[in-house]
Design a protein around this motif. Structure first.
Motif, PDB file in Angstrom:
ATOM      1  N   ARG A   1      -4.980  10.268  -6.520  1.00 53.34           N
ATOM      2  CA  ARG A   1      -4.196   9.431  -5.607  1.00 53.34           C
ATOM      3  C   ARG A   1      -4.844   8.056  -5.465  1.00 53.34           C
ATOM      4  NH1 ARG A   1      -2.009  12.855  -1.698  1.00 53.34           N
ATOM      5  NH2 ARG A   1      -4.142  13.218  -1.025  1.00 53.34           N
ATOM      6  N   ALA A   2      -6.157   8.049  -5.552  1.00 51.64           N
ATOM      7  CA  ALA A   2      -6.877   6.776  -5.405  1.00 51.64           C
ATOM      8  C   ALA A   2      -6.519   5.791  -6.513  1.00 51.64           C
ATOM      9  CB  ALA A   2      -8.380   7.024  -5.383  1.00 51.64           C
TER      10      ALA A   2
ATOM     11  N   PHE B   1      -4.329  -0.051 -11.362  1.00 48.69           N
ATOM     12  CA  PHE B   1      -5.726   0.112 -10.949  1.00 48.69           C
ATOM     13  C   PHE B   1      -6.643  -0.500 -11.996  1.00 48.69           C
ATOM     14  CE2 PHE B   1      -4.382   3.832 -13.300  1.00 48.69           C
ATOM     15  CZ  PHE B   1      -5.428   4.105 -14.152  1.00 48.69           C
TER      16      PHE B   1
ATOM     17  N   TYR C   1       2.012   1.966 -10.525  1.00 48.41           N
ATOM     18  CA  TYR C   1       0.834   1.790  -9.701  1.00 48.41           C
ATOM     19  C   TYR C   1      -0.306   1.298 -10.577  1.00 48.41           C
ATOM     20  CZ  TYR C   1       3.414   4.549  -6.337  1.00 48.41           C
ATOM     21  OH  TYR C   1       4.368   5.003  -5.476  1.00 48.41           O
TER      22      TYR C   1
ATOM     23  N   PRO D   1       0.273   6.832   2.562  1.00 45.38           N
ATOM     24  CA  PRO D   1      -0.966   7.601   2.375  1.00 45.38           C
ATOM     25  C   PRO D   1      -0.731   9.100   2.134  1.00 45.38           C
ATOM     26  CG  PRO D   1      -0.685   6.921   4.674  1.00 45.38           C
ATOM     27  CD  PRO D   1       0.365   6.238   3.900  1.00 45.38           C
TER      28      PRO D   1
ATOM     29  N   THR E   1       0.851  -1.177   0.000  1.00 49.68           N
ATOM     30  CA  THR E   1       0.000   0.000   0.000  1.00 49.68           C
ATOM     31  C   THR E   1       0.892   1.234   0.000  1.00 49.68           C
ATOM     32  OG1 THR E   1      -1.512  -1.260   1.373  1.00 49.68           O
ATOM     33  CG2 THR E   1      -1.921   1.087   1.172  1.00 49.68           C
TER      34      THR E   1
ATOM     35  N   GLU F   1      -3.611   5.130  -7.335  1.00 52.71           N
ATOM     36  CA  GLU F   1      -2.265   4.599  -7.086  1.00 52.71           C
ATOM     37  C   GLU F   1      -2.178   3.754  -5.838  1.00 52.71           C
ATOM     38  OE1 GLU F   1      -0.001   8.178  -7.215  1.00 52.71           O
ATOM     39  OE2 GLU F   1      -0.627   8.577  -9.271  1.00 52.71           O
ATOM     40  N   GLN F   2      -3.070   2.795  -5.763  1.00 54.71           N
ATOM     41  CA  GLN F   2      -3.141   1.949  -4.591  1.00 54.71           C
ATOM     42  C   GLN F   2      -2.031   0.921  -4.559  1.00 54.71           C
ATOM     43  OE1 GLN F   2      -4.643   2.737  -2.241  1.00 54.71           O
ATOM     44  NE2 GLN F   2      -6.791   3.255  -2.518  1.00 54.71           N
ATOM     45  N   GLU F   3      -2.005   0.128  -5.603  1.00 55.11           N
ATOM     46  CA  GLU F   3      -1.218  -1.083  -5.562  1.00 55.11           C
ATOM     47  C   GLU F   3       0.075  -0.878  -6.333  1.00 55.11           C
ATOM     48  OE1 GLU F   3      -3.502  -3.699  -7.932  1.00 55.11           O
ATOM     49  OE2 GLU F   3      -1.645  -4.009  -9.032  1.00 55.11           O
ATOM     50  N   ARG F   4       1.171  -1.140  -5.648  1.00 51.40           N
ATOM     51  CA  ARG F   4       2.478  -0.763  -6.196  1.00 51.40           C
ATOM     52  C   ARG F   4       3.281  -1.959  -6.697  1.00 51.40           C
ATOM     53  NH1 ARG F   4       6.233   2.641  -2.255  1.00 51.40           N
ATOM     54  NH2 ARG F   4       8.149   1.472  -2.562  1.00 51.40           N
TER      55      ARG F   4
ATOM     56  N   SER G   1       0.822  12.253  -5.368  1.00 49.02           N
ATOM     57  CA  SER G   1       0.639  11.424  -6.546  1.00 49.02           C
ATOM     58  C   SER G   1       1.414  11.989  -7.727  1.00 49.02           C
ATOM     59  CB  SER G   1      -0.846  11.378  -6.887  1.00 49.02           C
ATOM     60  OG  SER G   1      -1.021  11.225  -8.267  1.00 49.02           O
TER      61      SER G   1
END
Lengths: 255, 255
Positions: free
Chosen positions: A36-37, A117, A115, A11, A8, A39-42, A15
């Motif tokens: 920013r939402a 999505f 990232y 926070p 994650t 770019e959750q999973e890296r 971004s």
DNA sequence: CGCTGAATTGACTTCGGTCAATTCCTGTGG
DNA sequence: CCACAGGAATTGACCGAAGTCAATTCAGCG
């Protein structure tokens, strides 16, 4: 897709996509949050790693968080064409927005983080943040023009000019995302790579590169490139920076 | 901008942009209306007329209502590169969305009619009809891939293949907009034009064209072109139709 | 019927490709 | 710390696709 590690994102991290887009348009807080939402999973990649393969299914979308990569296609005879380089804050999977598969192979040039999505999230973004949609459209249009510039370079100029244009382009993009420290920059590409990008053989890249050095406008030390007089070189090869500025006056103002 | 005649479009005429977009996504009535609203003011052009000039201010946007045109750039040495051909239902001024000026020269290839509108209307469209915004984005992405195909063609293939690809591309686009009657189609371009499109001299276009005819896959009679075996030729030059289908599953469904 | 721009053809040149040998790095393992 | 391996870069000899230049033919058109 290898070597990936889903973590994650911190926070409070800013971004990269928001940073890039806010160069062109003053964004609201909720617009920044929406970006920013995405770019959750890296995922982390090493130079040479392949992120996606031409013609293979690609459902998710990826944004570049750091480093750079390139998109390429392969012909039946084994030849390769590098279509474009992709930098921080760009949507790396632009070539698969319109289909269920990727139209190009994505390869990491440097160490980089992406990232991921869901693609439907993009639809949501257009719905809930139309200004961002319009902005993405404008950026895509600019990117199309940048590609047209490469087309012109390859179609109508000789080896030296092609490489010069490519180097100027890479330089200005690296600068735009703050990945250049001093006057020089690192290009971790082999001469084969450069050749595949500008439509020449690796052998001829060597020759043209040397000719370019002889003009005194470009210096080279291994993978380090230094352009001594950017303006002079830009004039000679008629290079235009398509990303320094884009017009967003037709997009509604912030509230 | 010459020879223009502002007329109000017939109110019941179907919008070419709507027709094109509804190939990909089922549009609502109000979406169709919104698209028709973009086509108020009409302009007619003759072959060779210049609609917009590179680097000159271009505030308004134009949609192609009938006919086709091309976008080109000119280098200091007088050379020209034709960047792309633009057909019915496309936004002709794509190359000026991101700036206050046009990044290319727009020239009419055939007789054609364009519809002009204010650039801010586009922002409004994104705001009020986000699905259309997303769809335009997807189409722009597809267009970028089509351009990448041309880049590959010019960068990595020989004269014959370049022309073959171009002809296949023009054919499939003309078909998509229903401007092809039988198996053959008219290409009102000089060999100079073809050369400027694929990065060859007019002389060499002549030679390559003749070589292409000798394979028996292409026949020529003046400006009429007939591709005898489209599939065979497509396979040989690895041509992909990027417009036959595009994926819009990530865009919200109609209500 | 002659004019003009486009297409065709041919001779010659050149830029970039091909092939191959050699040198240079850089990382690795003894 | 040095030897070695393997990829990348460099260099050179030769080839070929495309460019250049120029003369000739063709086709549409006033």
């Amino acid at each position: 897709m290898n070597r990936e590690t889903a973590i994650t994102a911190a926070p409070d991290a800013e971004s990269p996509l928001a940073r890039r887009l806010s160069q062109y348009l003053d964004l609201t807080y909720s617009e920044r949050d929406a970006l920013r939402a995405l770019e959750q999973e890296r995922h982390e990649f090493e130079p040479g790693d392949i992120i996606a393969r031409e013609d293979e299914a690609l459902e998710r979308m990826y944004i570049v968080g750091s480093g750079w990569l390139h998109a390429s296609t392969h012909l039946q005879d084994g030849a390769r064409q590098i279509l474009r380089f992709i930098f921080v804050g760009e949507i790396a999977t632009m070539f698969s927005v319109a289909w269920e598969y990727s139209a190009a192979t994505l390869t990491a040039v440097s160490r980089c983080t992406l990232y991921g999505f869901e693609r439907t999230t993009l639809g949501q973004l257009f719905r809930e943040y139309p200004r961002l949609g319009a902005l993405l459209y404008a950026v895509a249009a600019a990117e199309q023009v940048a590609m047209a510039d490469r087309l012109t370079s390859i179609g109508r100029t000789d080896g030296m000019a092609r490489i010069a244009t490519l180097l100027l382009d890479i330089r200005s993009r690296l600068r735009a995302v703050g990945e250049i420290s001093g006057s020089q920059f690192e290009v971790p590409l082999t001469q084969q790579d450069l050749g595949d990008a500008v439509g020449l053989t690796k052998t001829h890249i060597g020759r043209s590169l040397k000719a370019l050095e002889k003009t005194g406008l470009v210096e080279r030390e291994g993978r380090l490139i230094r352009i001594t007089d950017v303006n002079a070189l830009s004039d000679i090869v008629d290079f235009k920076d398509r990303h320094a500025h884009i017009d967003t006056s037709w997009i509604a103002q912030k509230h």
